[in-house]
Design an enzyme around this catalytic site. Structure first.
Site, short mmCIF file in Angstrom:
data_model
loop_
_atom_site.label_atom_id
_atom_site.label_comp_id
_atom_site.label_asym_id
_atom_site.label_seq_id
_atom_site.Cartn_x
_atom_site.Cartn_y
_atom_site.Cartn_z
N HIS A 200 34.82 40.35 31.52
CA HIS A 200 33.36 40.44 31.71
C HIS A 200 33.05 39.35 32.72
CE1 HIS A 200 29.12 40.65 29.60
NE2 HIS A 200 29.11 41.06 30.85
N LEU A 201 32.39 39.71 33.83
CA LEU A 201 32.34 38.82 34.99
C LEU A 201 31.80 37.43 34.63
CD1 LEU A 201 32.82 38.31 37.93
CD2 LEU A 201 30.64 39.40 38.46
N HIS A 202 32.63 36.41 34.89
CA HIS A 202 32.23 35.03 34.64
C HIS A 202 33.04 34.10 35.53
CE1 HIS A 202 35.87 35.53 32.18
NE2 HIS A 202 35.99 34.21 32.11
N LEU A 203 32.41 32.99 35.87
CA LEU A 203 33.09 31.89 36.53
C LEU A 203 33.00 30.67 35.63
CD1 LEU A 203 31.44 33.60 39.02
CD2 LEU A 203 32.95 32.11 40.34
#
Length: 362
Positions: A200-203
């Site tokens: 799940h898009l994360h930085l």
């Protein structure tokens, strides 16, 4: 003091309502503090983030208390920094199984729509120029922290984007790096097959306690905007942003490169940190943001017999280790061997560098 966040009915974080941290170009810190006294002049962003993070630590919202970690520099030319963090390996959520570089988002697996509202610190939102604003990013605690101030930077979780880097999300994270006045605040990304534990898009954002060799080491130019950086345990491709106006083109270039890697069946990791200009013409003479992209063979599922998993910290030369005997006894040779088995042989890396240089010129 951060106001309490509205608790959501049903526990599903469909409409998170954290405070907004609104910033403009005037909030960018062009010269971070020096390493002599890194906490000397924290910015508004640093103060809000660290106060919220410490508040959540006191309230028991992390999986463990993070105190000062035992740290040692391994003897040898690469100067790897080993840190003992036993609780992280014991308490962290097991990484999700990833089957491919193109795995779709899986609503049944853990994802960031399930964060508790109190885990959110604030939402970053830029007003004004330069250029169109990036994605607003939610800043949430990383409940299994590696370092002080370890946070997740999340584009709107309800969009349910898989863990594939996008230019607007990267640009928001690079802007966050420029909002900090601390020389060790850095942002990074672990791709699928490159150590990402949640699809799940994360930085990530975190405060390092000491400089990394890759902040100063010279790079070999591969093209006008791309270099090869050999510092540290793992050679990488280097991009450089001399200031806020360069963040948009650099974000696009890094994502183009990452997409090219995925097309070649390779995983990637990205780290952005304050650093010296790379030495190629046109990069300017002052410190800016170094954005480092590692290409690697993808790894799906845990690898038996590895002393540690390899993601962006390890590639940068910081080794959070799970057990005291390993921390005490590991040598530079053993650590480099564990890291480099994921990397490409030099001829393949140089060939890839040539392809990326041509891609970014076209």
């Amino acid at each position: 003091h951060m106001a309490e966040m509205t608790a959501m009915a049903g526990g599903e974080l469909s409409e998170p309502n954290p405070e907004e941290f609104v910033y403009g170009e005037e909030d960018f810190v062009l010269q971070a503090a020096g390493w002599g006294d890194p906490d000397s002049a924290l910015s508004r962003f640093d103060r809000v983030l660290l106060a919220g993070w410490s508040d959540r630590m006191e309230r028991g919202l992390f999986r463990y208390q993070l105190g000062p970690l035992p740290t040692r520099v391994l003897p040898g030319p690469v100067r790897l920094v080993a840190q003992l963090n036993e609780q992280r390996s014991a308490e962290r959520r097991p990484p999700q199984p990833v089957r491919s570089l193109r795995d779709p988002f899986d609503p049944g697996a853990f994802n960031f729509t399930r964060l508790r509202p109190a885990e959110l610190l604030f939402r970053l939102r830029r007003t004004g120029g330069p250029g169109p604003p990036p994605d607003p990013l939610l800043v949430a605690i990383n409940a299994s922290p590696l370092e002080r101030g370890h946070v997740l930077l999340l584009p709107e979780p309800a969009r349910r984007l898989p863990q594939v880097l996008t230019a607007p999300a990267l640009r928001g994270a690079l802007e966050a790096a420029l909002l900090s006045a601390h020389p060790g605040f850095c942002v990074g990304f672990n791709g699928l097959g490159g150590g990402a534990s949640v699809n799940h898009l994360h930085l990530h954002g975190l405060y390092l306690g000491r400089p990394l060799p890759l902040e100063e080491a010279p790079a070999e130019p591969l093209g006008p905007r791309l270099g090869l950086l050999r510092a540290g345990p793992a050679p990488a491709f280097l991009f450089f942003a001399s200031g806020p106006a360069a963040l948009e083109p650099v974000s696009r270039a890094v994502c183009q490169a990452a997409e090219h890697l995925a097309g070649a069946g390779l995983a990637c990791n990205v780290l952005a940190t304050r650093g010296d200009p790379p030495g190629w013409p046109g990069a300017g003479g002052g410190r800016g943001l170094r954005v480092v992209l590692w290409a690697r063979r993808p790894l799906f599922g845990p690898k038996a017999g590895e002393p540690f998993a390899v993601a962006l910290c390890e590639l940068a030369g910081l080794l959070p280790l799970p057990a005291e005997p390993l921390y005490r006894d590991i040598t530079e040779v053993q650590a480099l061997s564990a890291i480099r088995q994921h990397l490409l042989p030099e001829p393949e890396l140089l060939h890839l560098g040539g392809e990326l240089a041509r891609l970014l010129e076209s």
